[in-house]
Design a protein around this motif. Structure first.
Motif, short mmCIF file in Angstrom:
data_model
loop_
_atom_site.label_atom_id
_atom_site.label_comp_id
_atom_site.label_asym_id
_atom_site.label_seq_id
_atom_site.Cartn_x
_atom_site.Cartn_y
_atom_site.Cartn_z
N ASP A 136 14.64 42.07 -27.47
CA ASP A 136 13.43 41.42 -27.00
C ASP A 136 13.57 41.24 -25.50
N PRO A 137 13.01 42.12 -24.70
CA PRO A 137 12.04 43.15 -25.01
C PRO A 137 12.68 44.38 -25.66
N PRO A 138 11.85 45.20 -26.32
CA PRO A 138 12.41 46.39 -26.98
C PRO A 138 12.94 47.39 -25.96
N ALA A 139 13.84 48.23 -26.44
CA ALA A 139 14.44 49.27 -25.60
C ALA A 139 13.91 50.63 -26.03
N ALA A 140 14.24 51.64 -25.29
CA ALA A 140 13.95 53.05 -25.60
C ALA A 140 12.46 53.32 -25.80
N ASP A 141 11.61 52.63 -25.05
CA ASP A 141 10.15 52.82 -25.11
C ASP A 141 9.58 52.58 -26.51
N LEU A 142 10.19 51.71 -27.26
CA LEU A 142 9.71 51.36 -28.59
C LEU A 142 8.80 50.14 -28.50
N TYR A 143 8.14 49.82 -29.61
CA TYR A 143 7.27 48.66 -29.67
C TYR A 143 8.08 47.43 -30.09
N PRO A 144 7.59 46.23 -29.77
CA PRO A 144 8.34 45.02 -30.14
C PRO A 144 8.41 44.82 -31.66
N LEU A 145 9.58 44.39 -32.10
CA LEU A 145 9.78 44.01 -33.50
C LEU A 145 9.38 42.55 -33.69
N ALA A 146 9.06 42.20 -34.92
CA ALA A 146 8.83 40.79 -35.24
C ALA A 146 10.12 40.04 -34.95
N LYS A 147 9.99 38.88 -34.34
CA LYS A 147 11.18 38.09 -34.02
C LYS A 147 11.78 37.54 -35.32
N PRO A 148 13.11 37.49 -35.39
CA PRO A 148 13.75 36.88 -36.56
C PRO A 148 13.26 35.44 -36.72
N ASP A 149 12.93 35.06 -37.94
CA ASP A 149 12.35 33.75 -38.22
C ASP A 149 13.19 33.02 -39.26
N PRO A 150 13.67 31.81 -38.95
CA PRO A 150 14.47 31.07 -39.93
C PRO A 150 13.71 30.78 -41.21
N ASN A 151 12.38 30.78 -41.15
CA ASN A 151 11.59 30.51 -42.35
C ASN A 151 11.64 31.66 -43.35
N ASP A 152 12.16 32.81 -42.92
CA ASP A 152 12.33 33.95 -43.83
C ASP A 152 13.59 33.82 -44.68
N LEU A 153 14.48 32.90 -44.32
CA LEU A 153 15.71 32.71 -45.10
C LEU A 153 15.40 31.87 -46.33
N PRO A 154 15.81 32.32 -47.50
CA PRO A 154 15.50 31.56 -48.71
C PRO A 154 16.41 30.34 -48.86
N ASN A 155 15.86 29.29 -49.42
CA ASN A 155 16.65 28.14 -49.84
C ASN A 155 16.38 27.96 -51.32
N ASN A 156 17.02 28.79 -52.13
CA ASN A 156 16.77 28.80 -53.56
C ASN A 156 17.83 28.04 -54.36
N HIS A 157 18.59 27.20 -53.70
CA HIS A 157 19.64 26.45 -54.39
C HIS A 157 19.07 25.46 -55.39
N LEU A 158 17.89 24.93 -55.13
CA LEU A 158 17.26 23.99 -56.07
C LEU A 158 16.95 24.69 -57.39
N SER A 159 16.46 25.92 -57.32
CA SER A 159 16.17 26.65 -58.56
C SER A 159 17.47 27.03 -59.27
N TYR A 160 18.54 27.33 -58.50
CA TYR A 160 19.83 27.61 -59.13
C TYR A 160 20.34 26.37 -59.86
N ALA A 161 20.17 25.20 -59.25
CA ALA A 161 20.59 23.95 -59.90
C ALA A 161 19.84 23.78 -61.21
N GLY A 162 18.54 24.00 -61.19
CA GLY A 162 17.73 23.89 -62.41
C GLY A 162 18.21 24.84 -63.49
N GLN A 163 18.58 26.05 -63.08
CA GLN A 163 19.09 27.02 -64.05
C GLN A 163 20.38 26.53 -64.69
#
Length: 191
Positions: A136-163
């Motif tokens: 960021d910015p992109p290299a090699a004359d490419l287009y920008p990628l979506a920025k990494p977002d912490p909201n994309d990381l799953p927090n599925n431990h609650l469902s594992y506990a339920g299981q």
């Protein structure tokens, strides 16, 4: 009714282990929520950090960083999303620094499968899991990628506990149903 001792101990021990694993997952859910909150708090104003070649990436994810790619030893297109949401390819290269350390770098977004010729250089960007640096910015004359977002990381431990809690309850129910059936069949044989 005569309850078999060893099977009862085994079932109760298994159920207790499953409950303990469920409680552990509840703790992990809290830890993960705190970690995700800390990633959200980083913000764009945070000072850049050193790229984690050998160290734990967890403390520096979603922070800005830079590295000097002395040479490129490999290149692979991987599924990627552009900053505008378009789907296509992220051009991922393996860089080797002057000190001999390897790092993955996502140079930018393209719709073409052909890899651009990029020989290296200084790349700035955001540290994502892997660890890898998303340019960021992109290299090699490419287009920008979506920025990494912490909201994309799953927090599925609650469902594992339920299981785990459900597994424990199921094991106990099945065992008590089997005991009851055994008691009924034993009383029929005596009659």
């Amino acid at each position: 009714m005569r309850v078999p001792i060893i099977p009862t101990i085994l079932v109760l021990a298994a159920a207790a282990t499953m409950v303990a694993l469920g409680i552990w997952q509840l703790g992990r859910a809290e830890e993960k929520a705190a970690l995700l909150e800390s990633y959200d708090a980083v913000g764009a104003d945070a000072a850049p950090v050193e790229f984690p070649f050998d160290s734990d990436e967890e403390g520096v994810l979603f922070r800005r960083s830079a590295l000097d790619c002395a040479r490129v030893t490999g290149s692979d297109p991987v599924a990627g999303t552009a900053a505008n949401g378009a789907k296509g390819w992220a051009v991922r290269v393996t860089c080797v620094t002057a000190g001999g350390e390897e790092a993955l770098v996502d140079l930018g977004f393209t719709r073409e499968l052909s890899t651009p010729q990029w020989q290296g250089g200084t790349v700035t960007g955001i540290i994502a899991s892997g660890p890898r640096l998303v340019a960021d910015p992109p290299a090699a004359d490419l287009y920008p990628l979506a920025k990494p977002d912490p909201n994309d990381l799953p927090n599925n431990h609650l469902s594992y506990a339920g299981q785990w809690f459900l597994f424990a309850a199921t094991a106990l129910i099945i065992y008590f149903v089997a005991l009851r059936a055994r008691t009924r069949s034993g009383s029929r044989k005596r009659a």
